[in-house]
Motif scaffolding. Structure first.
Motif, PDB file in Angstrom:
ATOM      1  N   GLY A  82     -34.684  29.760 -10.369  1.00 42.72           N
ATOM      2  CA  GLY A  82     -36.035  30.064 -10.806  1.00 42.72           C
ATOM      3  C   GLY A  82     -36.864  28.792 -10.841  1.00 42.72           C
ATOM      4  N   PRO A  83     -38.172  28.925 -11.071  1.00 46.10           N
ATOM      5  CA  PRO A  83     -39.063  27.756 -11.062  1.00 46.10           C
ATOM      6  C   PRO A  83     -38.970  26.899 -12.313  1.00 46.10           C
ATOM      7  N   GLY A  84     -38.247  27.365 -13.320  1.00 42.78           N
ATOM      8  CA  GLY A  84     -38.086  26.566 -14.526  1.00 42.78           C
ATOM      9  C   GLY A  84     -39.123  26.866 -15.596  1.00 42.78           C
ATOM     10  N   THR A  85     -38.754  26.561 -16.830  1.00 44.77           N
ATOM     11  CA  THR A  85     -39.654  26.703 -17.984  1.00 44.77           C
ATOM     12  C   THR A  85     -39.653  25.388 -18.744  1.00 44.77           C
ATOM     13  N   ARG A  86     -40.849  24.833 -18.896  1.00 50.46           N
ATOM     14  CA  ARG A  86     -40.975  23.578 -19.646  1.00 50.46           C
ATOM     15  C   ARG A  86     -41.213  23.929 -21.106  1.00 50.46           C
ATOM     16  N   LEU A  87     -40.235  23.625 -21.966  1.00 51.28           N
ATOM     17  CA  LEU A  87     -40.351  23.905 -23.398  1.00 51.28           C
ATOM     18  C   LEU A  87     -40.676  22.615 -24.147  1.00 51.28           C
ATOM     19  N   THR A  88     -41.736  22.667 -24.937  1.00 49.51           N
ATOM     20  CA  THR A  88     -42.099  21.551 -25.806  1.00 49.51           C
ATOM     21  C   THR A  88     -42.125  22.057 -27.239  1.00 49.51           C
ATOM     22  N   VAL A  89     -41.327  21.420 -28.084  1.00 45.52           N
ATOM     23  CA  VAL A  89     -41.278  21.801 -29.496  1.00 45.52           C
ATOM     24  C   VAL A  89     -41.969  20.710 -30.309  1.00 45.52           C
ATOM     25  N   THR A  90     -42.987  21.097 -31.056  1.00 45.07           N
ATOM     26  CA  THR A  90     -43.763  20.099 -31.809  1.00 45.07           C
ATOM     27  C   THR A  90     -43.384  20.078 -33.294  1.00 45.07           C
TER      28      THR A  90
END
Lengths: 113, 114
Positions: free
Chosen positions: B106-114
């Motif tokens: 898949g194209p990927g998922t960029r996860l950012t946790v703040t």
């Protein structure tokens, strides 16, 4: 489990020259060895793969060789072009669709114009 | 053919919340799906293997209660990151196979946790 070592981590070559990236694996049961090209922020793109019953495979400017006895395989890119600049990963798995891939750490290939 | 999609492509969440990522095979039935994680300038690391209708198999060091995987059909697998923390920020990529050697990413998922 499987362990895949990849060298070099960075490779800079002049446009038109050849590039070679080498990988070794530890698990003799591995029988599927793909190579991926990944651009920043994108998915890995399969460029060539080889199974353990074959020693060499070629697709235009790209070739892969496999030495099962020594447990190493290599990617060869000839006549390099600027668009070949990317990060390349080798991987290994037991194959057959049931096993996940163990990746090498990657090689940043830089093609100098 | 052999197209795999992921949703969302990017997500930002607050620490302590949960995030669900979907992975779909659009034009084939995926007998097995894999989830990988990739930290910046690092390699892909296999997190888990999931087969339709059965429990996922997690790699050593991956917490199964934190990374919940559901493979409810032959075209859909979901990864839920529970109680996310900043150290979970990463690029999550799924792949799928129809039982042959090649995996389709898949194209990927960029996860950012703040």
């Amino acid at each position: 489990g499987e362990n895949v070592e990849q060298h070099p981590s960075t490779l800079s070559v002049q446009e038109g020259d050849s590039a070679v990236i080498k990988c070794t694996y530890s698990d003799s049961a591995s029988n599927y060895f793909p190579w991926y090209k990944q651009e920043l922020g994108k998915r890995p793109q399969l460029i060539i793969d080889i199974r353990s019953n074959v020693g060499e495979k070629k697709d235009q400017r790209i070739a892969v060789t496999l030495n099962k006895t020594a447990k190493h395989f290599s990617l060869h890119i000839t006549e390099t072009q600027p668009e070949d600049s990317a990060v390349y990963f080798c991987a290994a798995s037991g194959g057959g669709g049931a096993d996940g891939l163990t990746f090498g750490k990657g090689t940043h290939l830089i093609i100098q114009p | 053919g052999a197209v795999v999609s992921q949703h969302p492509s990017r997500v930002i969440c607050k620490s302590g919340t949960s995030v669900k990522i979907e992975c779909r095979s659009l034009d084939f039935q995926a007998t097995t799906m894999f989830w990988y994680r990739q930290f910046p300038k690092k390699s892909l690391m296999l997190m888990a293997t999931s087969n339709e209708g059965s429990k996922a198999t997690y790699e050593q060091g991956v917490e199964k209660d934190k990374f919940l995987i559901n493979h409810a059909s032959l075209t859909l697998s979901t990864l839920t990151v529970t109680s996310a923390h900043p150290e979970d920020s990463s690029f999550y990529i799924c792949s799928a196979t129809s039982g042959r050697y090649e995996q389709y990413f898949g194209p990927g998922t960029r996860l950012t946790v703040t």
